[in-house]
Write an enzyme that holds these catalytic residues in place. Structure first.
Site, PDB file in Angstrom:
ATOM      1  N   LYS A   1      22.244  38.993  20.859  1.00 30.40           N
ATOM      2  CA  LYS A   1      21.706  39.684  22.031  1.00 30.40           C
ATOM      3  C   LYS A   1      22.263  39.051  23.305  1.00 30.40           C
ATOM      4  O   LYS A   1      22.529  37.840  23.338  1.00 30.40           O
ATOM      5  CB  LYS A   1      20.172  39.584  22.071  1.00 30.40           C
ATOM      6  CG  LYS A   1      19.471  39.818  20.758  1.00 30.40           C
ATOM      7  CD  LYS A   1      17.972  39.578  20.884  1.00 30.40           C
ATOM      8  CE  LYS A   1      17.297  39.526  19.522  1.00 30.40           C
ATOM      9  NZ  LYS A   1      17.585  38.259  18.809  1.00 30.40           N
TER      10      LYS A   1
ATOM     11  N   TYR B   1      19.474  31.820  22.235  1.00 33.91           N
ATOM     12  CA  TYR B   1      18.958  30.854  21.269  1.00 33.91           C
ATOM     13  C   TYR B   1      19.877  29.645  21.098  1.00 33.91           C
ATOM     14  O   TYR B   1      19.445  28.608  20.598  1.00 33.91           O
ATOM     15  CB  TYR B   1      18.768  31.505  19.891  1.00 33.91           C
ATOM     16  CG  TYR B   1      17.856  32.687  19.836  1.00 33.91           C
ATOM     17  CD1 TYR B   1      17.036  33.052  20.916  1.00 33.91           C
ATOM     18  CD2 TYR B   1      17.806  33.479  18.694  1.00 33.91           C
ATOM     19  CE1 TYR B   1      16.210  34.165  20.844  1.00 33.91           C
ATOM     20  CE2 TYR B   1      16.973  34.582  18.612  1.00 33.91           C
ATOM     21  CZ  TYR B   1      16.188  34.929  19.699  1.00 33.91           C
ATOM     22  OH  TYR B   1      15.365  36.022  19.612  1.00 33.91           O
TER      23      TYR B   1
ATOM     24  N   HIS C   1      19.060  42.013  25.378  1.00 39.51           N
ATOM     25  CA  HIS C   1      17.931  41.159  24.988  1.00 39.51           C
ATOM     26  C   HIS C   1      16.634  41.550  25.685  1.00 39.51           C
ATOM     27  O   HIS C   1      15.546  41.397  25.132  1.00 39.51           O
ATOM     28  CB  HIS C   1      18.276  39.697  25.310  1.00 39.51           C
ATOM     29  CG  HIS C   1      17.452  38.697  24.576  1.00 39.51           C
ATOM     30  ND1 HIS C   1      17.920  37.454  24.216  1.00 39.51           N
ATOM     31  CD2 HIS C   1      16.172  38.725  24.132  1.00 39.51           C
ATOM     32  CE1 HIS C   1      16.980  36.775  23.582  1.00 39.51           C
ATOM     33  NE2 HIS C   1      15.903  37.531  23.528  1.00 39.51           N
TER      34      HIS C   1
ATOM     35  N   ASP D   1      18.777  37.177  12.512  1.00 44.43           N
ATOM     36  CA  ASP D   1      18.621  37.627  13.897  1.00 44.43           C
ATOM     37  C   ASP D   1      18.780  36.451  14.852  1.00 44.43           C
ATOM     38  O   ASP D   1      17.906  35.590  14.946  1.00 44.43           O
ATOM     39  CB  ASP D   1      17.251  38.269  14.088  1.00 44.43           C
ATOM     40  CG  ASP D   1      17.021  38.710  15.518  1.00 44.43           C
ATOM     41  OD1 ASP D   1      17.610  39.722  15.929  1.00 44.43           O
ATOM     42  OD2 ASP D   1      16.259  38.025  16.237  1.00 44.43           O
TER      43      ASP D   1
END
Length: 275
Positions: free
Chosen positions: A76, A51, A109, A46
């Site tokens: 996301k 990120y 997200h 994930d």
């Protein structure tokens, strides 16, 4: 059938999703953890554009020797990139970073961009799915009202909602809504970010000769959620898979269920009430 590491959840999109995934939030150099995960049976990672590690995930998949078709990759699009055109561009950028020609699951997200932008973003994900770039689409941090606005707009129902979910923050209203509509629940922060000092959790862990982390992940699986435990340490990544040789009793599940603190139990960011 007993749960195993590869036990899939069948999504409404028609694709299977491994029930246990590796979370890589706040792990920019996630390559070692991802590689260890794939080498020890994980088939679900994930990630997210926010990120900053999509490229590292893609590299780990390529170098692991595991066929791409066997790995379930999630990303996301954050609210700063919401909107129809910008979301389509984000999808293409994610594909390039991962180095793959499709992404298994792509999520909105968060709901922090407002109703119109959320709906425009969802329409873009539907378009990207139709184009074959995304196999499954869903949302993250969505409350009932955000899910309802998709339904009221006559748009396709998300296949997944990824929310903060653990014994202290069980988001019962959202879970009930999703369960009633075939929306799979992914649980982020399932290990409560290492807050393992609760006496109930410690007692249950001692009873089953497991760590508190393993009890937390097993609770999530037994409740029908898809936990995404995160660790940057390869040894802990592997330890978090040791979940399939025990099953907690209904009484112990009920003890853990009773730890719920509602929204007050959220660890940090839980924008399910965003306007």
């Amino acid at each position: 059938m007993a749960l195993t590491l590869q036990s899939p959840v069948q999504l409404s999109s028609g694709y299977p999703m491994p029930a246990l995934g590796l979370g890589v939030y706040q792990n920019g150099d996630c390559f070692p953890a991802c590689l260890a995960a794939l080498q020890h049976g994980y088939r679900h990672i994930d990630s997210a554009r926010r990120y900053g590690n999509e490229a590292e995930v893609g590299r780990a998949v390529r170098e692991s020797g595991v066929p791409r078709s066997e790995v379930f990759i999630t990303s996301k699009v954050f609210h700063t990139e919401h909107g129809y055109k910008s979301t389509l561009e984000a999808v293409d950028s994610s594909l390039e970073r991962f180095g793959t020609d499709y992404i298994d699951l792509y999520l909105i997200h968060d709901p922090c961009s407002g109703k119109q932008m959320r709906l425009d973003t969802w329409r873009a994900l539907i378009e990207a799915q139709k184009a074959g770039k995304l196999r499954t689409i869903g949302v993250s941090n969505y409350g009932v009202k955000h899910l309802e606005e998709i339904r009221e707009a006559g748009l396709a129902t998300p296949s997944v909602n990824q929310i903060e979910l653990h014994p202290f923050c069980q988001q019962k209203e959202i879970v009930a809504y999703c369960n009633a509509r075939g929306i799979a629940i992914q649980a982020y922060s399932p290990l409560v970010r290492g807050r393992f000092d609760d006496p109930v959790l410690q007692d249950v862990a001692k009873k089953y000769n497991k760590t508190v982390a393993q009890v937390l992940a097993r609770w999530s699986l037994q409740r029908g959620f898809c936990p995404l435990p995160k660790s940057a340490q390869p040894a802990r990544v592997v330890s978090n898979t040791d979940l399939y040789d025990f099953e907690m009793s209904p009484e112990d599940i009920a003890r853990i269920d009773a730890l719920d603190q509602g929204k007050d139990g959220a660890l940090k960011w839980n924008p399910v009430d965003a306007e």
